[in-house]
Design a protein around this motif. Structure first.
Motif, short mmCIF file in Angstrom:
data_model
loop_
_atom_site.label_atom_id
_atom_site.label_comp_id
_atom_site.label_asym_id
_atom_site.label_seq_id
_atom_site.Cartn_x
_atom_site.Cartn_y
_atom_site.Cartn_z
N TYR A 168 -37.41 -17.61 -36.09
CA TYR A 168 -37.87 -18.93 -35.57
C TYR A 168 -39.38 -19.27 -36.15
O TYR A 168 -39.67 -20.33 -36.73
CB TYR A 168 -38.22 -18.75 -34.12
CG TYR A 168 -36.88 -19.25 -33.39
CD1 TYR A 168 -35.89 -18.30 -33.28
CD2 TYR A 168 -36.45 -20.40 -32.90
CE1 TYR A 168 -34.47 -18.69 -32.50
CE2 TYR A 168 -35.47 -20.90 -32.36
CZ TYR A 168 -34.36 -20.05 -32.29
OH TYR A 168 -33.21 -20.46 -31.48
N TYR B 184 -30.67 -33.47 -19.72
CA TYR B 184 -31.01 -32.49 -18.91
C TYR B 184 -31.61 -33.14 -17.55
O TYR B 184 -31.41 -32.43 -16.62
CB TYR B 184 -31.93 -31.31 -19.43
CG TYR B 184 -31.39 -30.83 -20.18
CD1 TYR B 184 -30.43 -29.78 -20.10
CD2 TYR B 184 -31.35 -30.72 -21.77
CE1 TYR B 184 -29.63 -28.74 -20.71
CE2 TYR B 184 -30.78 -29.91 -22.68
CZ TYR B 184 -30.11 -28.97 -22.26
OH TYR B 184 -29.09 -28.22 -22.99
N GLY C 276 -38.52 -23.69 -26.09
CA GLY C 276 -38.30 -24.26 -26.92
C GLY C 276 -39.29 -25.63 -27.19
O GLY C 276 -40.45 -25.42 -26.46
N GLN D 55 -35.80 -28.95 -21.43
CA GLN D 55 -35.35 -28.76 -19.80
C GLN D 55 -36.85 -28.73 -19.13
O GLN D 55 -36.91 -29.15 -17.90
CB GLN D 55 -34.67 -27.42 -19.79
CG GLN D 55 -33.25 -26.98 -20.14
CD GLN D 55 -33.41 -26.69 -21.61
OE1 GLN D 55 -34.18 -25.98 -22.04
NE2 GLN D 55 -32.14 -26.66 -22.36
N ASP E 203 -42.41 -19.31 -24.46
CA ASP E 203 -41.63 -19.17 -25.59
C ASP E 203 -42.41 -18.22 -26.60
O ASP E 203 -43.74 -18.49 -26.56
CB ASP E 203 -41.32 -20.46 -26.50
CG ASP E 203 -39.98 -20.44 -27.25
OD1 ASP E 203 -38.96 -20.98 -26.85
OD2 ASP E 203 -40.03 -19.88 -28.29
N CYS F 102 -42.12 -18.86 -30.23
CA CYS F 102 -42.47 -19.44 -31.20
C CYS F 102 -43.66 -20.68 -30.88
O CYS F 102 -43.39 -21.55 -30.22
CB CYS F 102 -41.35 -20.17 -31.61
SG CYS F 102 -41.06 -21.08 -32.98
N LEU G 42 -42.88 -24.24 -31.46
CA LEU G 42 -42.04 -25.20 -30.68
C LEU G 42 -43.03 -25.17 -29.25
O LEU G 42 -42.70 -26.45 -28.72
CB LEU G 42 -40.76 -24.38 -30.30
CG LEU G 42 -39.72 -24.58 -31.61
CD1 LEU G 42 -38.71 -23.69 -31.25
CD2 LEU G 42 -39.35 -25.95 -31.54
N ASP H 102 -45.45 -15.80 -25.63
CA ASP H 102 -45.16 -14.26 -25.43
C ASP H 102 -43.73 -14.17 -25.51
O ASP H 102 -42.82 -15.10 -25.34
CB ASP H 102 -45.89 -14.01 -24.07
CG ASP H 102 -46.09 -12.57 -24.33
OD1 ASP H 102 -45.75 -11.80 -25.16
OD2 ASP H 102 -47.10 -12.05 -23.40
N ASP H 103 -43.45 -13.27 -25.54
CA ASP H 103 -42.23 -12.65 -25.33
C ASP H 103 -41.53 -12.99 -23.97
O ASP H 103 -42.25 -12.50 -22.91
CB ASP H 103 -41.96 -11.30 -25.63
CG ASP H 103 -40.52 -10.95 -25.90
OD1 ASP H 103 -39.63 -10.89 -24.86
OD2 ASP H 103 -40.07 -10.12 -26.62
N ARG I 49 -39.56 -11.64 -22.06
CA ARG I 49 -38.97 -10.69 -21.43
C ARG I 49 -40.28 -9.87 -20.53
O ARG I 49 -40.00 -9.17 -19.68
CB ARG I 49 -38.85 -9.45 -22.09
CG ARG I 49 -37.11 -9.66 -22.78
CD ARG I 49 -36.79 -8.61 -24.12
NE ARG I 49 -37.97 -8.55 -24.97
CZ ARG I 49 -37.83 -7.62 -26.13
NH1 ARG I 49 -36.96 -6.86 -26.13
NH2 ARG I 49 -38.76 -7.80 -26.73
N GLY J 160 -29.88 -23.04 -23.37
CA GLY J 160 -29.71 -23.39 -24.80
C GLY J 160 -29.43 -22.07 -25.29
O GLY J 160 -29.82 -21.91 -26.62
N LEU K 260 -31.47 -12.04 -27.29
CA LEU K 260 -32.30 -11.14 -26.83
C LEU K 260 -31.92 -9.75 -27.88
O LEU K 260 -30.67 -9.89 -28.30
CB LEU K 260 -32.18 -10.53 -25.42
CG LEU K 260 -33.03 -11.69 -24.51
CD1 LEU K 260 -33.02 -11.03 -23.12
CD2 LEU K 260 -34.42 -11.87 -24.91
#
Ligand SMILES: C[S@@+](CC[C@H](N)C(=O)[O-])C[C@H]1O[C@@H](n2cnc3c(N)ncnc32)[C@H](O)[C@@H]1O
Length: 244
Positions: A9, A31, A54, A58, A73, A75, A78, A96-97, A99, A116, A122
Motif C-alpha cells: 500500500y 455506502y 482507506g 464508509q 489505517d 496507509c 489514504l 496505525d495497524d 489490530r 472492502g 491480515l
C-alpha cells in the motif's frame, strides 16, 4: 520488518487506490444508501470505528449519519485523502495497524466496521480470530459489527479467469492476477502506465487470506454476537452482527 501488505500500500497501491475505486462520490452514495438500509440504532453520541478505512468511503457516510468516527489505517497517503474528503465531519484518523485499535478507545462503542475486503489483508488466520475477539469485547450491548469480504474460499478460478481487468484509460491499465494456494491468494497487481509515450509496467504483489465466512460467523457467535443478515454488496459478502 514492515509487513508486505503495508509495503504494497505504501509503495504501490495507496497512490492508485482512489483511481481504481473511481468517482469517490459514487462510492460515498453507495455506502450511504447501504447504511441507511440497515437498522443502525445510533443515538446522538454514537461512536463508530472504521478498521482499514482507506480514503473514507464508509467513514464519511457514517459521520453524516451522526456517528463520531474513529478511522484507522496504516496507509498514510489514504488517510490524507480521507482527511481531504472529510472537511469538518466528526472523523478522527489514526495512522496505525488496525489490530491495535483498542489502544485508541476508552469505552465500548456502538458500531465497528471492517469493509472492502480488509479482513483478508491480515497476515494469518490467528490475527483474524484475535481481531474478531477484540471487536466483540469492544462493542456495547446491541452494538453492531459489519464485515465485507470477497469470496476467495468457495471456488478456485483457473486459467484466464485468474486475470481480472480492474480499470483502464488512455494512459493506465490496471490488472490483477490471482494465484491460489491452500489458505492464501497471492495477489499480483499489474500496472501498465504510459510515460512520455512509452508504456512501462510495474508489478507489486502481496498475499490475501482465503477466509471462510462460516468460520468468521461461528467465531463471532461464540463471542456473543448474533447474525442479523448476510448479503452481497458489489460482489462482496457482507455480514451484519449484533452483540446480545
Ligand atoms: C481494500 S482497502 C479497503 C478500504 C476501504 N475500507 C474501502 O472499502 O474502500 C484495505 C485497506 O485496509 C488497510 N489495511 C490493511 N491491513 C491493515 C492493517 N493491518 N492495519 C491498518 N490498515 C490496514 C489498507 O491500507 C487499505 O486502506
Amino acid at each position: 520488518m514492515l509487513e508486505p501488505v503495508k509495503t504494497h500500500y505504501d509503495e504501490f497501491l495507496g497512490s492508485l487506490y482512489s483511481w481504481i475505486l473511481g468517482d469517490f462520490s459514487n462510492a460515498y452514495k453507495k455506502y450511504l444508501t447501504f447504511f441507511k438500509s440497515i437498522e443502525l440504532n445510533q443515538n446522538q453520541t454514537s461512536v463508530a470505528i472504521d478498521l482499514g478505512c482507506g480514503p473514507g468511503c464508509q467513514s464519511l457516510p457514517l459521520a453524516d449519519l451522526g456517528y463520531d468516527v474513529l478511522a484507522i489505517d496504516f496507509c498514510k497517503e489514504l488517510l490524507e485523502e480521507l482527511v481531504e474528503h472529510a472537511g469538518d465531519r466528526s472523523i478522527t484518523t489514526v495512522h496505525d495497524d488496525l489490530r491495535v485499535f483498542r489502544k485508541y478507545i476508552d469505552e465500548p462503542v456502538d458500531l465497528i466496521i471492517c469493509m472492502g475486503d480488509t479482513l483478508a489483508h491480515l497476515a494469518n488466520h490467528q490475527s483474524v480470530a484475535k481481531l474478531l475477539d477484540d471487536i466483540a469485547r469492544t462493542l456495547k450491548t446491541d452494538g453492531k459489527f459489519i464485515y465485507a469480504i470477497r469470496d476467495y474460499f468457495s471456488f478456485i478460478p483457473e486459467g484466464s479467469d485468474r486475470f481480472i481487468p480492474i480499470r483502464a484509460n488512455d494512459d493506465m491499465i490496471f490488472t490483477c492476477f490471482l494465484d491460489y494456494n491452500d489458505d492464501k491468494v497471492h495477489v499480483h497487481d499489474i500496472l501498465h502506465r504510459k510515460i512520455e509515450g512509452v508504456w512501462q509496467t510495474t508489478i507489486s504483489d502481496y498475499q490475501k487470506l482465503r477466509l471462510n465466512t462460516d468460520q468468521i460467523n461461528k467465531k463471532l457467535e461464540s463471542n456473543g454476537l448474533q447474525m442479523e443478515s448476510s448479503s452481497l454488496l458489489d460482489g462482496m459478502i457482507v455480514g451484519i452482527f449484533k452483540k446480545i
